[in-house]
Design a protein around this motif. Structure first.
Motif, short mmCIF file in Angstrom:
data_model
loop_
_atom_site.label_atom_id
_atom_site.label_comp_id
_atom_site.label_asym_id
_atom_site.label_seq_id
_atom_site.Cartn_x
_atom_site.Cartn_y
_atom_site.Cartn_z
N GLU A 6 0.82 -1.19 0.00
CA GLU A 6 0.00 0.00 0.00
C GLU A 6 0.87 1.26 0.00
O GLU A 6 1.95 1.27 0.58
CB GLU A 6 -0.90 0.03 1.25
CG GLU A 6 -1.75 -1.21 1.44
CD GLU A 6 -1.07 -2.30 2.26
OE1 GLU A 6 -1.75 -3.26 2.66
OE2 GLU A 6 0.15 -2.18 2.51
N TRP A 36 -10.03 -3.02 0.13
CA TRP A 36 -9.35 -2.08 1.04
C TRP A 36 -10.00 -2.20 2.41
O TRP A 36 -11.23 -2.31 2.52
CB TRP A 36 -9.48 -0.64 0.54
CG TRP A 36 -8.55 -0.29 -0.57
CD1 TRP A 36 -8.82 -0.27 -1.90
CD2 TRP A 36 -7.18 0.11 -0.44
NE1 TRP A 36 -7.71 0.11 -2.62
CE2 TRP A 36 -6.68 0.36 -1.73
CE3 TRP A 36 -6.33 0.30 0.64
CZ2 TRP A 36 -5.37 0.78 -1.98
CZ3 TRP A 36 -5.02 0.71 0.40
CH2 TRP A 36 -4.56 0.94 -0.89
N ARG A 38 -9.41 -0.82 6.75
CA ARG A 38 -8.74 0.18 7.57
C ARG A 38 -8.87 -0.16 9.04
O ARG A 38 -9.81 -0.84 9.45
CB ARG A 38 -9.30 1.57 7.29
CG ARG A 38 -10.74 1.77 7.74
CD ARG A 38 -11.25 3.13 7.27
NE ARG A 38 -12.63 3.38 7.69
CZ ARG A 38 -13.34 4.44 7.33
NH1 ARG A 38 -12.81 5.35 6.52
NH2 ARG A 38 -14.58 4.60 7.77
N VAL A 48 -13.62 -1.55 3.87
CA VAL A 48 -13.87 -0.22 3.30
C VAL A 48 -14.50 -0.36 1.91
O VAL A 48 -15.55 0.20 1.64
CB VAL A 48 -12.58 0.60 3.21
CG1 VAL A 48 -12.84 1.92 2.48
CG2 VAL A 48 -12.00 0.85 4.59
N ASP A 90 -12.18 9.13 9.20
CA ASP A 90 -11.52 8.30 8.20
C ASP A 90 -10.06 8.05 8.57
O ASP A 90 -9.37 7.27 7.88
CB ASP A 90 -11.59 8.95 6.82
CG ASP A 90 -13.00 9.05 6.28
OD1 ASP A 90 -13.34 10.10 5.71
OD2 ASP A 90 -13.76 8.07 6.43
N TYR A 94 -4.64 2.14 6.37
CA TYR A 94 -5.38 1.49 5.30
C TYR A 94 -4.55 0.34 4.72
O TYR A 94 -3.36 0.49 4.45
CB TYR A 94 -5.73 2.50 4.21
CG TYR A 94 -6.87 3.41 4.59
CD1 TYR A 94 -6.70 4.39 5.56
CD2 TYR A 94 -8.12 3.28 4.01
CE1 TYR A 94 -7.75 5.21 5.94
CE2 TYR A 94 -9.18 4.10 4.37
CZ TYR A 94 -8.99 5.07 5.34
OH TYR A 94 -10.03 5.88 5.71
#
Length: 120
Positions: A6, A36, A38, A48, A90, A94
């Motif tokens: 990532e 994805w 997180r 996600v 957020d 990730y």
């Protein structure tokens, strides 16, 4: 063996945008759904978004629907996550992984991830 890397994380203000990339090595990239995930500090890792191997099927968590867009380039063996209208919630590390389609079940070991920090 499949490895995922990532990149693209960083610090952004609330309301801003950031794009993440997931580079995948291995022969099976084009036949897999890539997701994805997180993990925020003190919280469990959560799903996600994910994209099917043709790119025609996409899946999003309700919390990011309408703000995040997942895409893939099979020629480059890369999956992208475009994040818009970012919120402080957020903020997380990730990760990407090959997704089984069920919850947080994935096929490979987790990588280092990339940190996204959204300031208010």
């Amino acid at each position: 063996q499949v490895q995922l890397k990532e990149s693209g994380g960083g610090l952004v203000q609330a309301g801003g945008s950031l794009g993440l990339s997931c580079a995948v090595s291995g022969r099976t990239f084009s036949s897999n759904t890539i997701g994805w995930f997180r993990q925020a500090p003190g919280k469990e890792r959560e799903f996600v978004a994910a994209i099917g191997w043709t790119g025609g099927s996409t899946y999003y968590a309700d919390s990011v629907k309408g703000r995040f867009t997942i895409s893939r380039d099979n020629a480059k063996k890369t999956v992208y996550l475009q994040m818009n209208s970012l919120k402080p919630e957020d903020t997380a590390v990730y990760y990407c992984n090959r997704w089984t389609g069920y919850g947080n079940n994935v096929l490979d070991a987790w990588g280092q991830g990339t940190l996204v920090t959204v300031s208010s």
